[in-house]
Design a protein around this motif. Structure first.
Motif, short mmCIF file in Angstrom:
data_model
loop_
_atom_site.label_atom_id
_atom_site.label_comp_id
_atom_site.label_asym_id
_atom_site.label_seq_id
_atom_site.Cartn_x
_atom_site.Cartn_y
_atom_site.Cartn_z
N ARG A 38 0.83 -1.20 0.00
CA ARG A 38 0.00 0.00 0.00
C ARG A 38 0.87 1.26 0.00
N THR A 39 2.04 1.14 -0.63
CA THR A 39 2.93 2.27 -0.85
C THR A 39 2.81 2.66 -2.32
N TYR A 40 2.61 3.95 -2.60
CA TYR A 40 2.26 4.37 -3.95
C TYR A 40 3.41 5.18 -4.57
N ASP A 41 4.25 4.48 -5.33
CA ASP A 41 5.40 5.11 -5.96
C ASP A 41 5.75 4.33 -7.23
N ARG A 42 6.95 4.57 -7.77
CA ARG A 42 7.34 3.92 -9.03
C ARG A 42 7.42 2.39 -8.93
N LYS A 43 7.52 1.87 -7.70
CA LYS A 43 7.59 0.42 -7.52
C LYS A 43 6.29 -0.26 -7.95
N PHE A 100 -3.75 6.55 -6.22
CA PHE A 100 -3.41 7.21 -4.95
C PHE A 100 -2.07 7.95 -5.00
N VAL A 101 -1.41 7.93 -6.16
CA VAL A 101 -0.17 8.68 -6.33
C VAL A 101 -0.52 10.17 -6.36
N GLU A 102 0.11 10.95 -5.52
CA GLU A 102 -0.23 12.37 -5.39
C GLU A 102 0.29 13.21 -6.55
N GLU A 103 1.50 12.92 -7.00
CA GLU A 103 2.14 13.75 -8.04
C GLU A 103 1.54 13.47 -9.41
N ASN A 104 1.02 14.50 -10.06
CA ASN A 104 0.35 14.33 -11.35
C ASN A 104 1.25 13.72 -12.41
N SER A 105 2.48 14.22 -12.52
CA SER A 105 3.38 13.74 -13.57
C SER A 105 3.72 12.27 -13.37
N ARG A 152 1.88 10.07 -11.71
CA ARG A 152 0.65 9.30 -11.92
C ARG A 152 0.41 9.09 -13.42
N ASN A 153 0.61 10.11 -14.22
CA ASN A 153 0.45 10.00 -15.67
C ASN A 153 1.50 9.07 -16.28
N GLU A 154 2.71 9.17 -15.78
CA GLU A 154 3.79 8.31 -16.27
C GLU A 154 3.49 6.83 -16.02
N LEU A 155 3.07 6.52 -14.79
CA LEU A 155 2.77 5.13 -14.44
C LEU A 155 1.60 4.59 -15.25
N THR A 156 0.57 5.41 -15.38
CA THR A 156 -0.60 5.00 -16.17
C THR A 156 -0.21 4.68 -17.60
N LYS A 157 0.57 5.56 -18.19
CA LYS A 157 1.02 5.37 -19.57
C LYS A 157 1.86 4.10 -19.71
N ASN A 158 2.79 3.89 -18.78
CA ASN A 158 3.68 2.74 -18.89
C ASN A 158 2.95 1.42 -18.67
#
Length: 333
Positions: free
Chosen positions: A217-222, A268-273, A275-281
């Protein structure tokens, strides 16, 4: 030699480890060895483990290593294991008293390579019931994934709640991927591909503690580690020349763990950029591995809202879904 080796990776769980280990030492079946792998804990965990080793020297072994992560700890436990069967337990969870007895009896009776059971999800502090998770929709008493391909999608990927023949790991040179979160997702499907006989005790014998602060439940690049683990599995099936045979099941594994589970965490990722990067990838990986994923037969069995969501993803509008979620979180909380 003990019948079962139980491996517990331990890292900074002084609050939970005593209940976990005690639930094992109080089992109705006692022909086991308990391997406690301390992964460089900085709290009182190691001292608690050493206390168990001192009081049960013929049953408990403590192994220490520098902090390398849960995969390295489990892999070390496999190497240290002296039994024909092996079981993994997470250090904040605990077992029902007859888990080992029922699962070992089932393994012997059915000559199983892998025995499954269900799990009870409980609250963090009071261990109160939340829900039951079922693992493995077997249609016969004993099956393999070649007889029931959907086991790839219905067996919980978690390493716990299972009794394995150790040779599944050692003879096939399978280990938990290092440095990745979701490492069970990169391991269990590979193990399943070598199981000729899978059976199940249809009872909730494992208690999974739902912790809001856990790594899952940690929301980052991992979050992208889910994709890396899925790619490990697909490459492994390709190497074994069975990827085509299991194409439908592997495809849905990607859909479930990327478009439902990973994307859920991305929300739940706070940073917009980011969040968009992860969604795209996430979408790039899915479309690369399975360009026609939206035609998967399992989608027709999903609830209407999930079908609509997947159609939005197919049309390339997932960013709008994310934006709506952020607005809802902002104004509703």
């Amino acid at each position: 030699m003990s019948k079962i080796s139980i491996v517990i990776p331990v890292y900074n769980v002084e609050k939970y480890i005593e209940k976990c280990v005690s639930s094992i030492l109080k089992q109705s079946f006692l022909d086991f060895e308990l391997i406690l792998v301390d992964d460089g804990s900085t709290d009182k965990s190691l001292g608690i483990l050493e206390g168990f080793q001192e009081s049960s020297p013929n049953k408990v072994r403590v192994i220490t290593q520098q902090n390398k992560g849960v995969s390295a700890a489990r892999n070390a436990g496999i190497v240290e294991s002296k039994s024909d069967y092996i079981m993994f337990v997470d250090s904040d969870d605990f077992l029902e008293k007859d888990m080992l007895e029922l699962m070992y009896e089932n393994a012997v009776e059915n000559d199983s390579d892998l025995v499954l059971c269900n799990a009870t999800v409980v609250t963090d502090e009071k261990c109160e019931f939340i829900r039951e998770w079922s693992s493995g929709a077997l249609t016969q008493k004993v099956q393999s994934i070649f007889e029931n391909k959907d086991l790839i999608n219905t067996v919980l990927p978690a390493p716990w709640g299972k009794l394995y023949k150790k040779e599944l790991f050692t003879e096939n040179e399978i280990s938990f991927p290092l440095g990745l979160r979701n490492q069970d997702l990169g391991t269990t499907p590979r193990i399943l591909s070598h199981c000729n006989r899978i059976s199940k005790v249809s009872k909730p014998l494992y208690n999974y503690r739902y912790r809001t602060g856990s790594a899952m439940r940690t929301y980052d690049r991992k979050i992208m580690d889910a994709a890396k683990n899925l790619e490990i599995v697909k490459r492994y099936f390709e190497k074994r020349n069975v990827a085509e045979e299991f194409s439908e099941q592997l495809e849905y594994l990607f859909i479930e763990h990327l478009l439902f589970r990973a994307i859920y965490r991305v929300k739940f990722v706070e940073e917009n950029s980011l969040r968009n990067e992860l969604t795209k990838n996430i979408c790039l990986v899915l479309n690369k591995e399975f360009p026609n994923w939206y035609k998967n037969k399992n989608i027709s069995n999903l609830p209407f809202k999930k079908k609509v969501y997947l159609n939005v993803v197919r049309l390339g509008h997932i960013g709008k879904v994310m934006n709506l979620f952020q607005l809802k979180k902002k104004f509703v909380g």
